[in-house]
Scaffold this motif. Structure first.
Motif, PDB file in Angstrom:
ATOM      1  N   ALA A  34       0.837  -1.207   0.000  1.00 33.69           N
ATOM      2  CA  ALA A  34       0.000   0.000   0.000  1.00 33.69           C
ATOM      3  C   ALA A  34       0.873   1.258   0.000  1.00 33.69           C
ATOM      4  O   ALA A  34       0.569   2.237  -0.690  1.00 33.69           O
ATOM      5  CB  ALA A  34      -0.930  -0.017   1.205  1.00 33.69           C
ATOM      6  N   LEU A  35       1.963   1.210   0.769  1.00 39.52           N
ATOM      7  CA  LEU A  35       2.842   2.386   0.797  1.00 39.52           C
ATOM      8  C   LEU A  35       3.473   2.622  -0.573  1.00 39.52           C
ATOM      9  O   LEU A  35       3.530   3.761  -1.054  1.00 39.52           O
ATOM     10  CB  LEU A  35       3.920   2.225   1.876  1.00 39.52           C
ATOM     11  N   LEU A  36       3.928   1.549  -1.220  1.00 35.93           N
ATOM     12  CA  LEU A  36       4.536   1.726  -2.551  1.00 35.93           C
ATOM     13  C   LEU A  36       3.510   2.301  -3.527  1.00 35.93           C
ATOM     14  O   LEU A  36       3.836   3.200  -4.320  1.00 35.93           O
ATOM     15  CB  LEU A  36       5.080   0.395  -3.084  1.00 35.93           C
ATOM     16  N   ASP A  37       2.266   1.800  -3.469  1.00 33.34           N
ATOM     17  CA  ASP A  37       1.223   2.326  -4.368  1.00 33.34           C
ATOM     18  C   ASP A  37       1.023   3.819  -4.146  1.00 33.34           C
ATOM     19  O   ASP A  37       0.887   4.590  -5.093  1.00 33.34           O
ATOM     20  CB  ASP A  37      -0.110   1.595  -4.123  1.00 33.34           C
ATOM     21  N   ARG A  38       1.002   4.227  -2.871  1.00 28.97           N
ATOM     22  CA  ARG A  38       0.787   5.642  -2.565  1.00 28.97           C
ATOM     23  C   ARG A  38       1.992   6.479  -2.997  1.00 28.97           C
ATOM     24  O   ARG A  38       1.855   7.525  -3.620  1.00 28.97           O
ATOM     25  CB  ARG A  38       0.539   5.811  -1.051  1.00 28.97           C
ATOM     26  N   PHE A  39       3.201   5.999  -2.636  1.00 33.57           N
ATOM     27  CA  PHE A  39       4.402   6.783  -2.914  1.00 33.57           C
ATOM     28  C   PHE A  39       4.690   6.851  -4.423  1.00 33.57           C
ATOM     29  O   PHE A  39       5.364   7.770  -4.884  1.00 33.57           O
ATOM     30  CB  PHE A  39       5.621   6.214  -2.158  1.00 33.57           C
ATOM     31  N   SER A 268      12.722  11.842  -1.943  1.00 31.18           N
ATOM     32  CA  SER A 268      13.185  11.049  -3.095  1.00 31.18           C
ATOM     33  C   SER A 268      13.510  11.961  -4.271  1.00 31.18           C
ATOM     34  O   SER A 268      13.140  13.132  -4.304  1.00 31.18           O
ATOM     35  CB  SER A 268      12.086  10.081  -3.536  1.00 31.18           C
ATOM     36  N   TRP A 269      14.196  11.374  -5.253  1.00 31.05           N
ATOM     37  CA  TRP A 269      14.281  11.958  -6.595  1.00 31.05           C
ATOM     38  C   TRP A 269      13.168  11.297  -7.408  1.00 31.05           C
ATOM     39  O   TRP A 269      13.060  10.075  -7.410  1.00 31.05           O
ATOM     40  CB  TRP A 269      15.626  11.667  -7.234  1.00 31.05           C
ATOM     41  N   TYR A 270      12.376  12.063  -8.074  1.00 30.12           N
ATOM     42  CA  TYR A 270      11.237  11.529  -8.840  1.00 30.12           C
ATOM     43  C   TYR A 270      10.367  10.678  -7.892  1.00 30.12           C
ATOM     44  O   TYR A 270      10.270  10.995  -6.708  1.00 30.12           O
ATOM     45  CB  TYR A 270      11.707  10.766 -10.084  1.00 30.12           C
ATOM     46  N   GLU A 271       9.794   9.565  -8.399  1.00 34.64           N
ATOM     47  CA  GLU A 271       8.933   8.755  -7.546  1.00 34.64           C
ATOM     48  C   GLU A 271       9.753   7.896  -6.575  1.00 34.64           C
ATOM     49  O   GLU A 271       9.212   7.386  -5.595  1.00 34.64           O
ATOM     50  CB  GLU A 271       8.010   7.872  -8.391  1.00 34.64           C
ATOM     51  N   GLY A 272      11.017   7.706  -6.895  1.00 39.18           N
ATOM     52  CA  GLY A 272      11.937   7.010  -5.980  1.00 39.18           C
ATOM     53  C   GLY A 272      11.373   5.758  -5.344  1.00 39.18           C
ATOM     54  O   GLY A 272      11.333   5.646  -4.120  1.00 39.18           O
ATOM     55  N   ALA A 281       8.709   1.553   3.301  1.00 37.81           N
ATOM     56  CA  ALA A 281       7.767   0.456   3.508  1.00 37.81           C
ATOM     57  C   ALA A 281       8.327  -0.524   4.534  1.00 37.81           C
ATOM     58  O   ALA A 281       7.605  -1.019   5.405  1.00 37.81           O
ATOM     59  CB  ALA A 281       7.506  -0.250   2.178  1.00 37.81           C
ATOM     60  N   ALA A 282       9.645  -0.784   4.435  1.00 38.27           N
ATOM     61  CA  ALA A 282      10.286  -1.689   5.401  1.00 38.27           C
ATOM     62  C   ALA A 282      10.180  -1.108   6.803  1.00 38.27           C
ATOM     63  O   ALA A 282       9.844  -1.819   7.768  1.00 38.27           O
ATOM     64  CB  ALA A 282      11.754  -1.903   5.023  1.00 38.27           C
ATOM     65  N   TRP A 424      18.325   4.159 -10.607  1.00 42.99           N
ATOM     66  CA  TRP A 424      18.634   4.975  -9.420  1.00 42.99           C
ATOM     67  C   TRP A 424      18.728   6.477  -9.746  1.00 42.99           C
ATOM     68  O   TRP A 424      19.428   6.857 -10.675  1.00 42.99           O
ATOM     69  CB  TRP A 424      19.965   4.465  -8.857  1.00 42.99           C
ATOM     70  N   HIS A 425      17.977   7.290  -8.990  1.00 47.07           N
ATOM     71  CA  HIS A 425      17.996   8.756  -9.111  1.00 47.07           C
ATOM     72  C   HIS A 425      17.582   9.245 -10.503  1.00 47.07           C
ATOM     73  O   HIS A 425      18.071  10.283 -10.952  1.00 47.07           O
ATOM     74  CB  HIS A 425      19.383   9.331  -8.761  1.00 47.07           C
ATOM     75  N   THR A 426      16.722   8.462 -11.185  1.00 44.79           N
ATOM     76  CA  THR A 426      16.221   8.889 -12.497  1.00 44.79           C
ATOM     77  C   THR A 426      14.707   8.707 -12.534  1.00 44.79           C
ATOM     78  O   THR A 426      14.138   8.050 -11.659  1.00 44.79           O
ATOM     79  CB  THR A 426      16.820   8.053 -13.657  1.00 44.79           C
ATOM     80  N   PRO A 427      14.064   9.234 -13.592  1.00 43.95           N
ATOM     81  CA  PRO A 427      12.600   9.045 -13.711  1.00 43.95           C
ATOM     82  C   PRO A 427      12.214   7.573 -13.882  1.00 43.95           C
ATOM     83  O   PRO A 427      11.043   7.247 -13.799  1.00 43.95           O
ATOM     84  CB  PRO A 427      12.244   9.849 -14.967  1.00 43.95           C
ATOM     85  N   ASP A 428      13.187   6.677 -14.115  1.00 43.05           N
ATOM     86  CA  ASP A 428      12.872   5.247 -14.271  1.00 43.05           C
ATOM     87  C   ASP A 428      12.731   4.512 -12.944  1.00 43.05           C
ATOM     88  O   ASP A 428      12.433   3.313 -12.930  1.00 43.05           O
ATOM     89  CB  ASP A 428      13.978   4.537 -15.079  1.00 43.05           C
ATOM     90  N   ASP A 429      12.964   5.202 -11.824  1.00 40.42           N
ATOM     91  CA  ASP A 429      12.868   4.498 -10.532  1.00 40.42           C
ATOM     92  C   ASP A 429      11.390   4.353 -10.160  1.00 40.42           C
ATOM     93  O   ASP A 429      10.880   5.021  -9.263  1.00 40.42           O
ATOM     94  CB  ASP A 429      13.666   5.230  -9.447  1.00 40.42           C
ATOM     95  N   LEU A 430      10.727   3.431 -10.853  1.00 42.24           N
ATOM     96  CA  LEU A 430       9.283   3.225 -10.730  1.00 42.24           C
ATOM     97  C   LEU A 430       9.007   1.807 -10.215  1.00 42.24           C
ATOM     98  O   LEU A 430       9.933   1.079  -9.887  1.00 42.24           O
ATOM     99  CB  LEU A 430       8.634   3.445 -12.108  1.00 42.24           C
ATOM    100  N   MET A 431       7.748   1.423 -10.174  1.00 46.94           N
ATOM    101  CA  MET A 431       7.349   0.158  -9.560  1.00 46.94           C
ATOM    102  C   MET A 431       8.158  -1.073  -9.978  1.00 46.94           C
ATOM    103  O   MET A 431       8.471  -1.898  -9.133  1.00 46.94           O
ATOM    104  CB  MET A 431       5.861  -0.049  -9.860  1.00 46.94           C
ATOM    105  N   PRO A 432       8.526  -1.231 -11.275  1.00 47.80           N
ATOM    106  CA  PRO A 432       9.275  -2.445 -11.632  1.00 47.80           C
ATOM    107  C   PRO A 432      10.618  -2.574 -10.914  1.00 47.80           C
ATOM    108  O   PRO A 432      11.199  -3.666 -10.879  1.00 47.80           O
ATOM    109  CB  PRO A 432       9.495  -2.289 -13.152  1.00 47.80           C
ATOM    110  N   VAL A 433      11.122  -1.499 -10.329  1.00 50.09           N
ATOM    111  CA  VAL A 433      12.409  -1.580  -9.620  1.00 50.09           C
ATOM    112  C   VAL A 433      12.253  -2.350  -8.308  1.00 50.09           C
ATOM    113  O   VAL A 433      13.204  -2.937  -7.799  1.00 50.09           O
ATOM    114  CB  VAL A 433      12.970  -0.157  -9.364  1.00 50.09           C
ATOM    115  N   ALA A 434      11.045  -2.371  -7.743  1.00 52.15           N
ATOM    116  CA  ALA A 434      10.823  -3.022  -6.447  1.00 52.15           C
ATOM    117  C   ALA A 434      10.360  -4.457  -6.611  1.00 52.15           C
ATOM    118  O   ALA A 434       9.841  -4.842  -7.663  1.00 52.15           O
ATOM    119  CB  ALA A 434       9.787  -2.238  -5.659  1.00 52.15           C
ATOM    120  N   ASP A 435      10.562  -5.257  -5.571  1.00 46.65           N
ATOM    121  CA  ASP A 435      10.070  -6.633  -5.554  1.00 46.65           C
ATOM    122  C   ASP A 435       9.719  -6.974  -4.103  1.00 46.65           C
ATOM    123  O   ASP A 435      10.595  -7.029  -3.244  1.00 46.65           O
ATOM    124  CB  ASP A 435      11.168  -7.568  -6.093  1.00 46.65           C
TER     125      ASP A 435
END
Ligand SMILES: [Zn+2]
Length: 600
Positions: A34-39, A268-272, A281-282, A424-435
């Motif tokens: 839930a936190l990742l969805d919000r952030f 964060s930078w961008y959505e981080g 979240a941790a 890292w530190h770019t606009p690509d740091d989006l949901m697929p980066v997390a697991d």
């Protein structure tokens, strides 16, 4: 001299395996998800409404879970990069490059700096641990330095050491070529946390702009054809900004005044997402699980979410260190930093930071939680390690990573988070980066470590290992000096102190194991362990005095004596001055070691 260290603590004796297992079994990923969805909808730049929304979200979730939380509202010194522009004019062509300014660079506003470009070729950092190294290319200087009065162009991230070095060489502006297609955001000041009247002068005074690799290559090709002039324009919004800083305290049942500080940044930078929504979240899940363990925890844990990490050079954690310095000094058992856990494909623990005295604890925690071996790297002067000059032992920062071999296979270059993912530190740091499955594993490591620290009868840190590391560093500086520095007296002190610490700890452990200590004895022993840390951590990690904050520059171990390593190559007329300084530093080191011995 050879240095050997055998950990004197058998952690098996003091691990409460049942409680650790209960803590690990309690891990769920609903709150993290839930936190990742919000952030993922919030670009959490410090001092902005989006960051405030994120801070309020953390507080609301804690309140909903019934976890006690205090919300601090510090004013932090922040620099928000808005835009940068690099206009080139070479014979026959004029063009504008896409560029980004790092936080804390000089803002030119509408008055660009113009000049001729001076290219200083450099190499990219080989790994995360060398990101803060001062590149050979930035050293140089002296009379007729081609950098002076020109716009320097070089490869790498705009790290504080390079920016400071080129400024001192007289560069009027700086352009950094990043290693990939993306431009990575960053911060270029060496000032740690909010500036003081004294440190303010170290704030970068040149405009700095970062460009991507293809543009950098094209520019280098232009330069091979002849001189290129550039105009560099930067715009940053800088000032004191009010931020939210939530801190949970879960009180222990036996020694509630003693606390472990567990922390990470939520700006964060961008959505981080990988840096550092996964860490936030941790922290939230740790708060939920530890609160649920109720009266099983013997000591207290504080869990803090920092603002101002990215754009204030760790401003939030530095504010907390300054504001609660007395409590940290007296009662903080250790600090555990959580940055960029839970990233996709980050299956190994090959480059994990912890101080030497936490080696047995961290290694055994990772092994017992996941059945995996781990490799230690010495903590960098980076991240939210804003407590070294008060002196609690520090552990973790980045945790799991994508295997080094796999990163090579993908053509990744070194970055400072996201498990090694170059998002890292770019606009690509989006949901697929997390697991979330990887986050669950990292949470198991954190919980095992935390429960061990909170419930071990004696703080589970082996300071003889820190003494061995200090001795190895000083021995290394002496060797590097080619016989020009003599540290034999201090090395003798360290050998004696290491043995004394091992004997003292073995005796204390034996007394606790035999049940021949009462609560007051045990508390006195722990107070002594914390006081030893207050002397040895600053000695091992700091150059300046306690309660201050050294610059964010690369130091070796025992930075007070590091100058000895430069003696062999120093100009002959400088050597006597360096030696006078070293005599004074040796005196300080020996006095510190005597103070530790007196505590035993
Ligand atoms: Zn981070």
């Amino acid at each position: 001299m050879t240095v050997t260290g055998t950990p004197s603590i058998d952690f098996g004796v003091f691990s409460d395996h049942a409680l650790e297992a209960r803590a690990r079994e309690a891990i769920r990923v609903d709150e993290p998800r839930a936190l990742l969805d919000r952030f993922a909808t919030l670009v959490r730049e410090s001092g902005t409404p989006a960051e405030e929304t994120a801070g309020r979200y953390i507080v609301e979730r804690l309140q909903a879970l019934g976890v006690p939380v205090t919300l601090h509202t510090p004013e932090l010194y922040i620099s928000l990069p808005e835009h940068a522009e690099v206009r080139l004019s070479a014979p026959g062509s004029t063009r504008t490059l896409r560029a980004r300014p790092p936080a804390m660079a000089r803002s030119t506003g509408e008055s660009p700096v113009e000049g001729e470009i001076c290219y200083v070729p450099s190499r990219y950092a080989a790994g995360t641990s060398s990101l803060f190294d001062l590149p050979e290319a930035a050293r140089g200087g002296g009379a007729a330095d081609p950098v002076a009065g020109r716009i320097v162009l070089t490869e790498g991230f705009s790290m504080p050491g390079s920016v400071q070095a080129f400024e001192r060489r007289g560069a009027i502006a700086q352009i950094y070529i990043h290693p990939g297609h993306n431009i990575h955001e960053g911060i270029c000041t060496s000032i740690w946390g909010a500036p003081t009247a004294e440190s303010l002068g170290r704030k970068p005074s040149t405009p700095v702009a970062c460009i991507n690799h293809p543009d950098g290559d094209a520019l280098i090709a232009d330069l091979q054809r002849g001189p290129v002039r550039a105009s560099v324009k930067t715009s940053l919004r800088e000032g004191w900004m009010r931020c939210l800083l939530p801190v949970v305290e879960i009180r222990g049942q036996q020694d509630p005044d003693e606390f472990l500080l567990v922390h990470g940044h939520y700006d964060s930078w961008y959505e981080g997402i990988g840096d550092n929504a996964t860490g936030d979240a941790a922290l939230l899940e740790l708060a939920r699980v530890l609160w649920g363990l109720g009266d099983s925890l013997k000591r207290s844990v504080r869990i803090a979410w920092w603002p101002g990490h990215s754009t204030g050079r760790y401003a939030g954690s530095t504010w907390y260190a300054d504001t609660f310095a007395d409590e940290i000094d007296e009662h903080c058992i250790a600090q555990l930093d959580i940055d960029s856990p839970g990233c996709a494909d980050a299956t190994v623990y090959e480059e994990v930071m912890w101080m030497a005295e936490a080696d047995a604890l961290c290694r055994s925690s990772i092994r017992d939680a996941l059945g995996l071996d781990s490799q230690r790297v010495r903590p960098l002067r980076a991240g939210d390690y804003s407590f070294n000059q008060i002196g609690p032992t520090g552990l973790y920062m980045l945790l799991s990573n994508i295997p080094i071999e796999e990163r090579k296979r993908r053509g990744y270059y070194a970055v400072g988070g996201c498990g090694g993912n170059i998002a890292w530190h770019t606009p690509d740091d989006l949901m697929p980066v997390a697991d979330l499955d990887i986050l669950r594993r990292d949470l198991a490591v954190y919980l095992t470590t935390i429960v061990r620290i909170l419930n071990a009868p004696l703080h589970p840190f082996d300071y003889s290992a820190a003494v061995d590391e200090i001795a190895a560093a000083i021995d290394g500086y002496q060797r590097a000096s080619n016989g020009e520095a003599d540290f034999s007296a201090v090395l003798d002190d360290l050998r004696t102190l290491g043995d004394a610490l091992r004997r003292w700890r073995a005796a204390a452990d034996a007394r606790v194991a035999q049940g021949s200590t009462d609560d007051a004895d045990r508390r006195r022993l722990n107070a002594t362990i914390r006081q030893i840390a207050r002397l040895l951590v600053p000695l091992n990690y700091a150059r300046g005095e306690r309660f201050d904050h050294d610059p964010a520059l690369k130091f070796g171990a025992v930075p007070r004596l590091e100058a000895a390593a430069s003696l062999a190559n120093a100009p002959a007329d400088m050597k006597p001055f360096i030696k006078v300084g070293l005599v004074r530093e040796v005196n300080k080191v020996r006095a510190t070691l005597r103070a530790v011995r007196r505590m035993l």
